[in-house]
Design an enzyme around this catalytic site. Structure first.
Site, PDB file in Angstrom:
ATOM      1  N   ARG A  12      -6.058  -1.902   5.980  1.00 56.04           N
ATOM      2  CA  ARG A  12      -6.960  -1.320   6.056  1.00 56.04           C
ATOM      3  C   ARG A  12      -6.965  -1.564   4.573  1.00 56.04           C
ATOM      4  O   ARG A  12      -8.441  -0.694   3.582  1.00 56.04           O
ATOM      5  CB  ARG A  12      -5.766  -0.073   5.482  1.00 56.04           C
ATOM      6  N   LYS A  69       7.164  -9.959   6.936  1.00 57.16           N
ATOM      7  CA  LYS A  69       7.634  -9.988   8.589  1.00 57.16           C
ATOM      8  C   LYS A  69       8.705 -10.328   8.671  1.00 57.16           C
ATOM      9  O   LYS A  69       9.395 -12.016   8.946  1.00 57.16           O
ATOM     10  CB  LYS A  69       6.276  -9.716   9.559  1.00 57.16           C
TER      11      LYS A  69
HETATM   12  N1  BES Z   1      -1.339  -6.209  11.516  1.00 57.19           N
HETATM   13  C1  BES Z   1       0.170  -5.617  11.783  1.00 57.19           C
HETATM   14  C2  BES Z   1      -0.322  -4.278  12.561  1.00 57.19           C
HETATM   15  C3  BES Z   1       0.476  -4.744  13.983  1.00 57.19           C
HETATM   16  C4  BES Z   1       1.613  -4.853  14.430  1.00 57.19           C
HETATM   17  C5  BES Z   1      -1.084  -6.400  15.148  1.00 57.19           C
HETATM   18  C6  BES Z   1       1.855  -4.656  16.072  1.00 57.19           C
HETATM   19  C7  BES Z   1      -0.540  -5.769  16.345  1.00 57.19           C
HETATM   20  C8  BES Z   1       0.526  -5.414  16.622  1.00 57.19           C
HETATM   21  C9  BES Z   1      -0.505  -5.174  10.113  1.00 57.19           C
HETATM   22  O1  BES Z   1      -1.329  -5.250   9.583  1.00 57.19           O
HETATM   23  C10 BES Z   1       0.722  -4.295   9.437  1.00 57.19           C
HETATM   24  O2  BES Z   1       1.607  -4.613   9.662  1.00 57.19           O
HETATM   25  N2  BES Z   1       1.008  -2.736   9.893  1.00 57.19           N
HETATM   26  C11 BES Z   1       2.198  -2.331   9.045  1.00 57.19           C
HETATM   27  C12 BES Z   1       2.135  -1.176   8.321  1.00 57.19           C
HETATM   28  C13 BES Z   1       2.663  -0.151   7.811  1.00 57.19           C
HETATM   29  C14 BES Z   1       3.639  -2.088   7.071  1.00 57.19           C
HETATM   30  C15 BES Z   1       2.655   0.799   7.187  1.00 57.19           C
HETATM   31  C16 BES Z   1       3.055  -1.890  11.015  1.00 57.19           C
HETATM   32  O3  BES Z   1       2.552  -1.047  11.136  1.00 57.19           O
HETATM   33  O4  BES Z   1       3.989  -2.298  10.579  1.00 57.19           O
HETATM   34 MN    MN Z   2       0.455  -5.981   7.940  1.00 61.42          MN
END
Ligand code: BES
Ligand code: MN
Ligand code: ZN
Length: 497
Positions: free
Chosen positions: A347, A273
């Site tokens: 997931r 990230k």
């Molecule tokens: N933990 C994150 C989702 C999240 C984002 C929680 C902002 C709280 C605040 C999750 O693991 C994630 O990174 N999701 C990705 C999925 C994508 C790679 C399909 C996302 O939402 O960008």
């Molecule tokens: Mn994630």
């Protein structure tokens, strides 16, 4: 935090020895008015209280706090008038209005030893929850903790404390404490809360509540084939866990499985990230925190149900041992998943946990997770997205909103399933596009839910963590959402199947 001591009082609050008395105000077309419960206090001011409040600038708007010196009228020196906002109908306010006003009052009375609240005349349960949660602080890591939460709150039980009053006080105190437990977990920084320590703390809470406790460490996970949890957790020095907490209530007719995402920190892994805001990914175990607190609550309130929490815990880190885009994982139960993005990790650990939870043959399964940024884009920071089997999904969304945890039912569009097809494996962990990201995650999870189980997936990516200032009964940081939704669903299943 140290929760305030709570009690009921039959006093009319005029002669009660306390550091402050809290009453409610309403916003009307003709200015501020007093909410029911404030009658005796108003009489002590010889009817001049509304006028005095108006002079002090009070309007009755939601969460407004106005302090009135009261030494010559009441036994206490300080009267606190807290706004409830506009009444629905003549003098009628919603439970959520009471909860929020009580939350504002809980914050306003920080540092005081003992206060009395008349908000309970409107709704005792809401006043209790709001006051306790508004008073919540997390100061464990501060050299100077500042003002301590209020020491004791006495709630006006007009006409005498009945059995119903006592039952409501007990139930809503327990619910508020469960929310505080979840907040504490979320607020604990990831250097102290990692899979091993999180599992230890969960096990300790479970044991204290008389639950059956099982903790699988990385060796046990390997032996039993938890490929999702091991894949995601493999990049961290601090190896993953799977915690199971089981409560069997008296005359349990229904079995409810709870599953919560326990990523103690989400860097994204190799699909790393951006740096900005990454610290908030310490809250990526908000779902786990909520289900642990909820199964403990079920035991405390002796729900006539069997409730089993299955909680996968892992830290998503990039390293030489980390899983990578392109890997194929064999999940618990045998399905294979091609990893196209290591940041779609929730997931993967949830798939393992859902399959394990379904082996118990539950009637209902509630899974909750900070799963997608797309949830926040679609519904904002304060509304959870609920997916799953339609009837149960709608029931969960409705009950969640009814207790003040705003929730919205969302679809699982059939066409998204094909977008999760993989060249190599049974399915991929992401679609190749940005459309309906919250729903695609739900469609992925559905693949792992056993036939015949009524299930709901609550995406709390936004609602689990308050990045802004305190409001109502919501503190900064961990919010404890969706503990109260799940508590309401359990109570509803206990009452109506
Ligand atoms: N933990 C994150 C989702 C999240 C984002 C929680 C902002 C709280 C605040 C999750 O693991 C994630 O990174 N999701 C990705 C999925 C994508 C790679 C399909 C996302 O939402 O960008
Ligand atoms: Mn994630
Ligand atoms: Zn995550």
């Amino acid at each position: 935090m140290t929760a305030p001591k709570l009690a009921l009082t039959e006093s009319d609050l005029v002669g009660l020895a306390a550091d402050a008395v809290v009453i409610g105000t309403l916003q009307g077309t003709g200015g501020v008015t007093l909410a029911p419960g404030a009658e005796a206090v108003a009489a002590a001011f010889d009817g001049g209280l509304p006028k005095l409040l108006e002079l002090l600038g009070a309007t009755g708007k939601a969460e407004e706090v106005v302090r009135v010196p009261a030494g010559d009228k009441l036994a206490t020196d300080l009267l606190i008038a807290v706004g409830l906002g506009k009444p629905e109908a003549e003098g009628e306010v919603t439970a959520e209005q009471v909860r929020r006003a009580a939350g504002a009052s809980g914050r306003a009375v920080a540092g005081l030893k003992k206060v009395a609240s008349a908000l309970s005349a409107l709704d005792l349960g809401a006043a209790v929850e709001g006051t306790v949660l508004g008073a919540y602080t997390f100061t464990q890591y501060k050299s100077d903790a500042g003002k301590a939460p209020v020491g004791k709150v006495e709630f006006l039980a007009a006409g005498g404390a009945t059995k119903e009053h006592k039952a409501a006080l007990k139930a809503h105190t327990a619910i508020a404490e469960a929310v505080a437990t979840a907040r504490d977990f979320v607020n604990t920084p990831p250097n102290d809360l990692f899979p091993g320590s999180f599992a230890d703390r969960a096990a300790e809470l479970g044991k204290a509540a008389g639950l059956e406790v099982e903790v699988l460490d990385e060796k046990a996970l390997r032996k039993e084939g938890y490929g999702g949890v091991l894949g995601v957790g493999g990049g961290s020095e601090r190896q993953p866990r799977l915690v199971r907490l089981r409560y069997v209530g008296p005359k349990a007719r229904r079995k409810v499985a709870l599953v919560g995402k326990g990523i103690t920190f989400d860097t994204g892994g190799i699909s790393i990230k951006p740096a900005a805001g990454m610290e908030e990914m310490s809250s990526d175990m908000g779902g786990a925190a909520a289900v642990i607190a909820t199964v403990v609550l079920a035991a405390k309130l002796k729900y006539p149900l069997e409730v089993v929490a299955t909680v996968p815990m892992a830290e998503n880190m990039p390293s030489g041992a980390a899983y990578r885009p392109g890997d194929v994982l064999t999940m618990f139960g045998g399905k294979t998943v091609e990893v196209l993005n290591t940041d779609a990790e929730g997931r993967l650990i949830l798939a393992d946990a859902i399959v394990r939870a379904c082996q118990d043959d539950p009637d209902y399964l509630i899974e909750t997770s900070t799963l997608t940024g797309a949830q926040v884009v679609a519904l904002g920071k304060r509304t959870s997205g609920v997916m799953g089997s339609e009837e149960f999904r709608d029931r969960v969304a409705e009950l969640g909103s009814a207790v003040g945890e705003n929730s919205w039912a969302m679809p699982l569009p059939e066409e998204l399933r094909a977008d999760l097809d993989s060249r190599l494996a049974d399915l991929a962990n992401i679609t190749g596009h940005r459309f309906g990201g919250m729903l695609a995650a739900g469609v992925f999870l559905r693949e792992f839910v056993a036939e015949g189980v009524q299930w709901a997936h609550i995406d709390v990516a936004g609602p689990a963590f308050n990045s802004g200032g305190a409001h109502g009964y919501t503190s900064k940081g961990g919010t404890g959402v969706p503990v109260r939704t799940m508590a309401a669903v359990l109570a509803d299943i206990a009452a109506n199947d």
